[in-house]
Design a protein around this motif. Structure first.
Motif, short mmCIF file in Angstrom:
data_model
loop_
_atom_site.label_atom_id
_atom_site.label_comp_id
_atom_site.label_asym_id
_atom_site.label_seq_id
_atom_site.Cartn_x
_atom_site.Cartn_y
_atom_site.Cartn_z
N ARG A 95 0.83 -1.21 0.00
CA ARG A 95 0.00 0.00 0.00
C ARG A 95 0.86 1.26 0.00
NH1 ARG A 95 -4.83 2.52 1.62
NH2 ARG A 95 -5.93 0.54 1.66
N GLU A 96 1.88 1.29 0.83
CA GLU A 96 2.71 2.49 0.93
C GLU A 96 3.38 2.80 -0.41
OE1 GLU A 96 6.56 4.11 3.49
OE2 GLU A 96 5.32 2.47 4.28
N GLY A 97 3.93 1.77 -1.05
CA GLY A 97 4.58 1.98 -2.33
C GLY A 97 3.61 2.40 -3.41
N ILE A 98 2.43 1.81 -3.43
CA ILE A 98 1.43 2.17 -4.44
C ILE A 98 0.93 3.59 -4.21
CG2 ILE A 98 -0.85 1.58 -5.35
CD1 ILE A 98 -0.21 -1.36 -4.48
N THR A 99 0.78 3.96 -2.94
CA THR A 99 0.37 5.33 -2.63
C THR A 99 1.39 6.34 -3.16
OG1 THR A 99 -0.76 4.61 -0.60
CG2 THR A 99 -0.17 6.94 -0.76
N ALA A 100 2.67 6.04 -2.93
CA ALA A 100 3.73 6.94 -3.41
C ALA A 100 3.72 7.00 -4.94
CB ALA A 100 5.09 6.45 -2.91
N TYR A 101 3.48 5.88 -5.59
CA TYR A 101 3.44 5.83 -7.05
C TYR A 101 2.32 6.70 -7.59
CZ TYR A 101 3.43 3.75 -11.76
OH TYR A 101 3.48 3.55 -13.13
N VAL A 102 1.13 6.57 -7.03
CA VAL A 102 -0.03 7.32 -7.51
C VAL A 102 0.14 8.82 -7.24
CG1 VAL A 102 -2.51 7.67 -7.21
CG2 VAL A 102 -1.59 5.35 -7.33
#
Length: 511
Positions: free
Chosen positions: A118-125
């Protein structure tokens, strides 16, 4: 005010005619076909109406800005619907599809594919949102003729980030934020709509995820045919003259200055139309090799030999009896062998198990199919090779193309559990790279235009102004800023800015 001749009535040509006409110039637009739209064309049969090209309405701010420059608005010109789901995805070997929510839950639906990251995907978006905004404000509306706006504080603050986004691929960035192979496909496939592969497209283009997840996916009622109609109407209202059936033969150049166009009309009669400026809003390779003498071309044969044409596509327009709830308005079918699939887009054969896009506009628009039927637009990326053969209506295309489409229909039927799909097809038309080359003058039969690899992106993409011929300008997907309907609208505005001597990186505030 000037006399301006434009070649090509695709999106960029129509938009350029509209904007220049609104400025007060006398504009004549020449189109080889009897209809306008170019790649954004339309085809009708037995009560079905198919868009033959673009189907995703992205970057709504660009449409809003164009219509405002024309003294109108998007709401006045188009009836937009928000899609829910934004799209659906099937993964090879998995029964349950993934739906990206078309609401405020879009991000949560995306994270559900890989909740551990989740943290990585949040940063990506979030990075996609920031990159999109800076690109729209500081890069896309510029011809890179002046470095002044490139050293704006908002750009300098992000310089290390921007360098990183240009120095690695989209696929590498995705894999730095998520470990799920499904996420790799969902986040990477937009590169195909940019005429490339996520394995080669710069990470900068992860900005596309912002459009699906944060902005939502929209659809104009009537499809992109309605978008074309609206721009054509505005062009005519601005005073532009549009001549269809006008096959351009040569750009007239006298002592290094463009002065008009020679064309043949639908009856075979040859004409010359003169002007102060010529705008070539068609495939750049066609312009240089068919309309200009060798000494007037910006690019050598060596340059073209090294350039990346981007993939071709085999299209199938299918009218299907009965409902197809298994398919959403936008549905993607992702093959397992990701690397092999993109390698095949540069090979000599048609792919064995391709990733496939299907548009079903009848899910949102009753006008595109008779009652009780569905309208399917199938896009299968392939290598840009005209030698694969031509498509045709009702199975009359070349055998290799028709059999390839048969296999694609079988693949969709199996993965989406629609066993009788083939038997329910009542209308069928196929289109191939050979058709793109023959009908649109597309280089190598490419479906979209030169790919957005690093050496063909931003400042490295072909210029909108001829270096050899004065008063000759270019527009369309071959030139800056690139591929897609929004980019073609911007390229039309860049023509206007060039004529105004405006070297800024900002969009025009008014005409």
């Amino acid at each position: 005010m000037k006399q301006i001749v434009i070649i090509g009535a695709g999106i960029s040509g129509l938009a350029a005619a509209a904007l220049l006409g609104r400025q007060g110039h006398t504009v004549t637009l020449l189109e080889k076909k009897e209809t306008t739209g170019g790649r954004a064309g339309s085809w009708e049969k037995q009560g079905f109406r198919f868009d033959t090209g673009p189907s995703w309405y992205l970057m709504p701010e660009v449409f809003d800005h164009f219509y405002e420059l024309m003294g109108s608005s998007t709401s006045e010109q188009l009836d937009l619907s928000r899609l829910d789901p934004g799209y659906r995805a099937y993964f090879e070997g998995q029964q349950e599809p993934f739906d990206l929510a078309g609401t405020a839950e879009a991000f949560e639906s995306l994270v559900a594919l890989d909740p551990e990251h989740r943290e990585g995907i949040t940063a990506y978006v979030e990075s996609a949102r920031d990159t999109y905004n800076i690109a729209l404000k500081r890069f896309l509306y510029g011809s890179f003729r002046s470095a002044k706006d490139l050293v704006h504080p908002s750009v300098l603050r992000r310089l290390p980030q921007l360098v990183g986004l240009l120095s690695r691929s989209l696929d590498q960035k995705i894999q730095a934020h998520t470990a799920d192979p499904r996420m790799r496909r969902v986040l990477g496939y937009p590169a195909v709509f940019l005429g490339g592969s996520p394995l080669k497209t710069p990470a900068m283009y992860h900005l596309m995820t912002h459009l699906d997840v944060n902005a939502g996916v929209l659809y104009p009622q009537g499809g992109f045919n309605r978008v074309v109609e609206s721009i054509e109407t505005l062009a005519r209202q601005s005073g532009a003259t549009i001549i269809t059936g006008a096959d351009a033969q040569k750009i007239l150049v006298d002592e290094g200055v463009a002065g008009g166009v020679e064309y043949i009309d639908s009856s075979g009669e040859r004409h010359r139309i003169y002007g102060d400026t010529v705008v070539a809003a068609c495939d750049l390779h066609f312009v240089e090799h068919q309309l200009l003498d060798k000494e007037n071309r910006d690019h050598s044969e060596r340059w073209w030999a090294k350039a990346d044409s981007g993939p071709g596509a085999v299209l199938a327009m299918l009218g299907v009896e009965g409902e197809l709830p298994e398919l959403a308005h936008h549905t993607l079918f992702f093959a397992d062998d990701w690397e092999k699939g993109f390698a095949e887009l540069e090979g000599n054969t048609l792919p064995e198990t391709p990733s496939i896009y299907i548009g079903k506009p009848s899910a949102s628009d009753a006008s595109v199919a008779p009652d009780g039927y569905e309208n399917l637009f199938v896009l299968i990326p392939v290598a840009a090779r005209p030698e694969f053969g031509h498509g045709g209506e009702d199975g009359t295309g070349d055998e290799q193309i028709e059999r390839f489409v048969d296999r694609a229909i079988e693949q969709v039927a199996e993965w989406a559990n629609i066993p009788d799909l083939a038997e329910r097809i009542v209308v069928r038309r196929t289109v191939s790279p050979a058709d793109f080359q023959h009908e649109l003058g597309a280089w190598k039969g490419t479906a979209l235009g030169p790919s957005h690899i690093l050496t063909q992106s931003a400042v490295f993409r072909a210029s909108n102004r001829s270096k050899k011929v004065k008063n000759l300008l270019f527009a369309g997907s071959s030139t800056i800023p690139g591929i897609g309907v929004p980019m073609c609208l911007i390229s039309a505005e860049l023509v206007v800015k060039e004529m105004m001597g405006d070297k800024s990186m900002k969009a025009l505030k008014s005409l």
